[in-house]
Structures are given as structure tokens and as C-alpha cells.
Design a protein around this motif. Structure first.
Motif, short mmCIF file in Angstrom:
data_model
loop_
_atom_site.label_atom_id
_atom_site.label_comp_id
_atom_site.label_asym_id
_atom_site.label_seq_id
_atom_site.Cartn_x
_atom_site.Cartn_y
_atom_site.Cartn_z
N ALA A 152 0.84 -1.20 0.00
CA ALA A 152 0.00 0.00 0.00
C ALA A 152 0.87 1.25 0.00
O ALA A 152 0.63 2.20 -0.75
CB ALA A 152 -0.92 0.00 1.22
N ALA A 153 1.96 1.24 0.83
CA ALA A 153 2.83 2.42 0.93
C ALA A 153 3.55 2.67 -0.39
O ALA A 153 3.76 3.82 -0.79
CB ALA A 153 3.82 2.25 2.07
N ALA A 154 3.92 1.58 -1.09
CA ALA A 154 4.62 1.76 -2.36
C ALA A 154 3.67 2.36 -3.41
O ALA A 154 4.06 3.19 -4.21
CB ALA A 154 5.15 0.42 -2.85
N GLN A 155 2.41 1.92 -3.37
CA GLN A 155 1.46 2.40 -4.39
C GLN A 155 0.88 3.76 -4.03
O GLN A 155 0.38 4.47 -4.89
CB GLN A 155 0.31 1.40 -4.54
N ASP A 156 0.91 4.10 -2.74
CA ASP A 156 0.19 5.28 -2.26
C ASP A 156 1.03 5.93 -1.15
O ASP A 156 0.73 5.79 0.03
CB ASP A 156 -1.17 4.78 -1.71
N PRO A 157 2.13 6.62 -1.55
CA PRO A 157 3.12 7.07 -0.56
C PRO A 157 2.53 7.94 0.56
O PRO A 157 3.02 7.90 1.67
CB PRO A 157 4.14 7.86 -1.39
N ASN A 158 1.51 8.73 0.29
CA ASN A 158 0.94 9.57 1.35
C ASN A 158 -0.21 8.89 2.08
O ASN A 158 -0.94 9.52 2.85
CB ASN A 158 0.44 10.90 0.78
N LEU A 159 -0.39 7.59 1.81
CA LEU A 159 -1.53 6.85 2.35
C LEU A 159 -2.81 7.68 2.20
O LEU A 159 -3.55 7.91 3.15
CB LEU A 159 -1.29 6.46 3.81
N ALA A 160 -3.01 8.17 0.99
CA ALA A 160 -4.13 9.06 0.72
C ALA A 160 -5.42 8.29 0.46
O ALA A 160 -6.46 8.89 0.24
CB ALA A 160 -3.81 9.96 -0.46
N THR A 161 -5.35 6.95 0.45
CA THR A 161 -6.59 6.18 0.33
C THR A 161 -6.91 5.60 1.70
O THR A 161 -6.04 5.38 2.53
CB THR A 161 -6.45 5.05 -0.69
N LEU A 162 -8.18 5.34 1.91
CA LEU A 162 -8.64 4.85 3.21
C LEU A 162 -8.73 3.35 3.21
O LEU A 162 -9.05 2.74 2.21
CB LEU A 162 -10.06 5.36 3.48
N SER A 163 -8.50 2.77 4.39
CA SER A 163 -8.72 1.34 4.53
C SER A 163 -9.23 1.10 5.94
O SER A 163 -8.65 1.59 6.91
CB SER A 163 -7.37 0.65 4.31
N PHE A 164 -10.34 0.44 6.08
CA PHE A 164 -10.82 0.11 7.42
C PHE A 164 -11.63 -1.17 7.39
O PHE A 164 -12.07 -1.62 6.33
CB PHE A 164 -11.62 1.26 8.05
N GLN A 165 -11.76 -1.75 8.57
CA GLN A 165 -12.44 -3.04 8.67
C GLN A 165 -13.90 -2.90 8.26
O GLN A 165 -14.58 -1.95 8.66
CB GLN A 165 -12.35 -3.52 10.12
N LYS A 166 -14.38 -3.86 7.47
CA LYS A 166 -15.71 -3.74 6.91
C LYS A 166 -16.78 -4.35 7.82
O LYS A 166 -17.83 -3.75 8.05
CB LYS A 166 -15.70 -4.45 5.56
N PHE A 167 -16.54 -5.53 8.36
CA PHE A 167 -17.59 -6.23 9.12
C PHE A 167 -17.35 -6.10 10.62
O PHE A 167 -16.23 -6.30 11.10
CB PHE A 167 -17.64 -7.70 8.71
N HIS A 168 -18.39 -5.77 11.36
CA HIS A 168 -18.28 -5.55 12.82
C HIS A 168 -19.39 -6.33 13.50
O HIS A 168 -20.56 -5.97 13.38
CB HIS A 168 -18.42 -4.05 13.16
N ASP A 169 -19.03 -7.38 14.24
CA ASP A 169 -20.07 -8.16 14.92
C ASP A 169 -20.12 -7.82 16.41
O ASP A 169 -20.34 -8.66 17.25
CB ASP A 169 -19.85 -9.66 14.69
N LEU A 170 -19.89 -6.52 16.73
CA LEU A 170 -19.87 -6.06 18.12
C LEU A 170 -21.28 -5.74 18.60
O LEU A 170 -22.20 -5.62 17.80
CB LEU A 170 -19.08 -4.74 18.21
N ILE A 171 -21.39 -5.50 19.92
CA ILE A 171 -22.63 -4.90 20.41
C ILE A 171 -22.64 -3.47 19.87
O ILE A 171 -21.67 -2.74 20.09
CB ILE A 171 -22.66 -4.88 21.95
N PRO A 172 -23.68 -3.04 19.18
CA PRO A 172 -23.68 -1.69 18.60
C PRO A 172 -23.58 -0.63 19.70
O PRO A 172 -24.22 -0.73 20.74
CB PRO A 172 -25.04 -1.60 17.89
N ALA B 173 -12.05 12.56 7.41
CA ALA B 173 -12.58 13.59 8.32
C ALA B 173 -14.09 13.73 8.11
O ALA B 173 -14.86 13.86 9.07
CB ALA B 173 -11.87 14.91 8.07
N TYR B 174 -14.51 13.69 6.85
CA TYR B 174 -15.94 13.82 6.54
C TYR B 174 -16.74 12.68 7.20
O TYR B 174 -17.79 12.92 7.82
CB TYR B 174 -16.12 13.81 5.02
N LEU B 175 -16.24 11.46 7.08
CA LEU B 175 -16.95 10.33 7.71
C LEU B 175 -16.97 10.46 9.22
O LEU B 175 -17.96 10.11 9.88
CB LEU B 175 -16.30 9.01 7.28
N LYS B 176 -15.88 11.00 9.80
CA LYS B 176 -15.87 11.24 11.25
C LYS B 176 -16.94 12.28 11.61
O LYS B 176 -17.59 12.17 12.66
CB LYS B 176 -14.50 11.72 11.70
#
Ligand code: SAM
Length: 282
Positions: free
Chosen positions: A22-42, A129-132
Motif C-alpha cells: 500500500a505504501a509503495a502504491q500510495d506514498p501519502n496513504l491518501a486512500t482509506l482502509s478500514f475493517q468492513k464487518f463488525h459483529d460487536l454490540i452496537p 474527516a468527513y466520515l468522522k
């Protein structure tokens, strides 16, 4: 003949390998990556933890309490109250004010402006930031409208004037800061601005050049951002920004029609560079 085999390089763990690719393809880490599935208590904390370790702001007190970042932008930070005191008359409130906020980051000032009675549209160009902001809006039951995109393009297109432009922490992230001041003055008769500015004694590693904009000829001081991969980058949309000297900022507001300019506060010793708070009006 027997030969020792050269030791094979350790196989990187899949996450480390993914991070390296990811760092080689996107040096500023300008793309987002986060876990998709959450089986927690909401819970509110579960939503905040989508961006765990990447929040700037702490939240207001909630029951149960939540943990995000450390800056009290939703609570103690007094910049929205300064805007209320400057423009809200005796009540120091902004009831009924139509406010456009530039670069809300996580919505802390938006929340405070709303608490002061303002009807806020906030434009944020960093998708994380927008999603936050949307998470904060949901958790805190805010009414403000958040839009994703470049506030320069928004201000260029906007037709109805606002009662106030709230621009905290954004001018020194612009490549063309004079253009932003011009657009702020076009969008409203009133502005609140907090910004860092260039001071020759305190700012090093900047490159100076005189730039013309709309009849103004002003020396700009450019600096690159450097490393943006630490997860706490809250800068502009380009890879560098231009700072202006303090007096040139004041002069530009006046040149673009905000003849009343008042400096509310100055801090020469801010760790990120000299900064001040101004309110301006036509
Ligand atoms: C330093 S933060 C300031 C956050 C907050 N307003 C404050 O004063 O604490 C700058 C914010 O402006 C946003 N921003 C910078 N340039 C922008 C642009 N051209 N359009 C939209 N958002 C922008 C950044 O993504 C970031 O959230």
C-alpha cells in the motif's frame, strides 16, 4: 558436496506485506482502509473505533463516556464562542445565522456553532474527516449539514450569501490563500478566521515568492507537508501550502471589501507557528 543453503529471507506477515504494498502504491496513504464487518454490540464507541487512534478531538461528556482523540474541539476550544461574542450582540449567540464552515475536520466547531444557534453547512475535503463528522453528527444528534468536497469550489459556485463564514485552521493550508480570502469576502459580509501566518523570525524552511492575485501583489511563503502517513494528518488537499505574513492577510480582507478588521488574539509561540484570530466585516 554438501553446501549450506543461504538462509531464506523471513516471509513478511500478511498485514506487513499489505502495508508495504500500500505504501509503495500510495506514498501519502491518501486512500482509506478500514475493517468492513463488525459483529460487536452496537454502540457509539464502536462507530468511533472505525477510526481508532486516528481522531484529533475528544467528544463532549456522554453516558456512557466515549474515547476518541485529545483536543477539546467540541467543548473547551473557544473559537466558536469568540465568533458568537463578535457577531452575536448582547447574547453572544448566533441564533438564525446561516454559517458556512470551512474544513470542519471532525465537526467539533460545527457542534459548538450549532449549540450557539447557528444553522451550519460545513465543507470538508478529507473523506476520512468527513466520515468522522457524520459519526459525530449521529452520536451527538446534530442538525448541521456536512458536504464532502473542496470548499474553494463550493464558494466559487455558491449564490446565496451567508451570514458568516467560519474559517478556522484553513487559510495556511491553501496554495492560493488570497483566492480563499477573496471568496470568503464574496460569500458573506462577516468572517471569523483563525490561522497561522508567516513571520520571518519564527518561520524557517519556507520558500518565498511574490504572487499576484486580483490586483494584489503579495509575497507568499511555501512549505511542503512532508510525511502524511502517520494517521494524524489534517492538512490541505495539495502537497504544499503557502503562508502569508500577518499584515498581508489583514490588507487582503480590506482589499476584498471587508473594511472592518479586528484582531482578537495573537499567539507568537504556538508550536506550529505564529497564529492569530480575526473577525472581519463589510
Ligand atoms: C487544520 S484542520 C482545521 C480543523 C478545524 N477547522 C479547526 O480549526 O480545528 C484543516 C481542515 O480543513 C480541511 N481542508 C483543507 N483544505 C480544504 C479544502 N480545500 N476543501 C475542503 N476541506 C479542506 C482539512 O481536510 C482539515 O479537515
Amino acid at each position: 558436496m554438501f553446501k549450506w543453503l543461504a538462509p531464506r529471507p523471513a516471509t513478511p506477515q500478511p498485514e506487513a506485506l499489505a502495508a508495504r504494498i500500500a505504501a509503495a502504491q500510495d506514498p501519502n496513504l491518501a486512500t482509506l482502509s478500514f475493517q468492513k464487518f463488525h459483529d460487536l454490540i452496537p454502540s457509539p464507541q464502536a462507530a468511533i473505533d472505525i477510526f481508532k487512534g486516528r481522531w484529533a478531538s475528544s467528544f463532549p461528556e456522554l453516558d456512557p463516556p466515549v474515547v476518541a482523540g485529545g483536543s477539546p474541539l467540541f467543548t473547551i476550544d473557544h473559537r466558536p464562542r469568540q465568533a458568537g461574542a463578535a457577531f452575536g450582540g448582547e447574547t453572544a449567540r448566533l441564533d438564525g445565522f446561516k454559517v458556512v464552515e470551512l474544513g470542519p475536520l471532525e465537526g467539533g466547531h460545527t457542534y459548538q456553532l450549532e449549540e450557539l444557534g447557528a444553522d451550519v453547512i460545513a465543507i470538508e475535503g478529507n473523506a476520512e474527516a468527513y466520515l468522522k463528522c457524520l459519526i459525530a453528527k449521529e452520536i451527538l444528534g446534530m442538525n448541521s449539514k456536512f458536504l464532502l468536497g473542496d470548499f474553494i469550489k463550493y464558494l466559487e459556485a455558491v449564490e446565496q450569501p451567508f451570514d458568516l463564514v467560519f474559517a478556522s485552521g484553513v487559510l495556511y493550508h491553501m496554495v492560493q490563500p488570497l483566492r480563499l480570502i477573496e471568496l470568503i469576502c464574496q460569500a458573506s459580509d462577516r468572517a471569523f478566521l483563525w490561522t497561522h501566518y508567516y513571520d520571518p523570525e519564527r518561520c524557517t524552511v519556507f520558500q518565498g515568492a511574490v504572487i499576484e492575485h486580483a490586483g494584489l501583489s503579495v509575497e507568499h511563503f511555501r512549505k511542503g507537508y512532508g510525511d502524511q502517513t502517520h494517521g494524524q494528518f489534517w492538512g490541505g488537499l495539495a502537497d504544499a501550502a503557502c503562508w502569508l505574513p500577518r499584515d498581508e492577510i489583514l490588507r487582503a480582507f480590506q482589499a476584498f471589501g471587508h473594511s472592518q478588521v479586528e484582531v482578537l488574539e495573537t499567539n507568537l509561540d504556538h508550536p506550529a507557528g505564529p497564529c492569530f484570530t480575526i473577525v472581519t466585516s463589510r
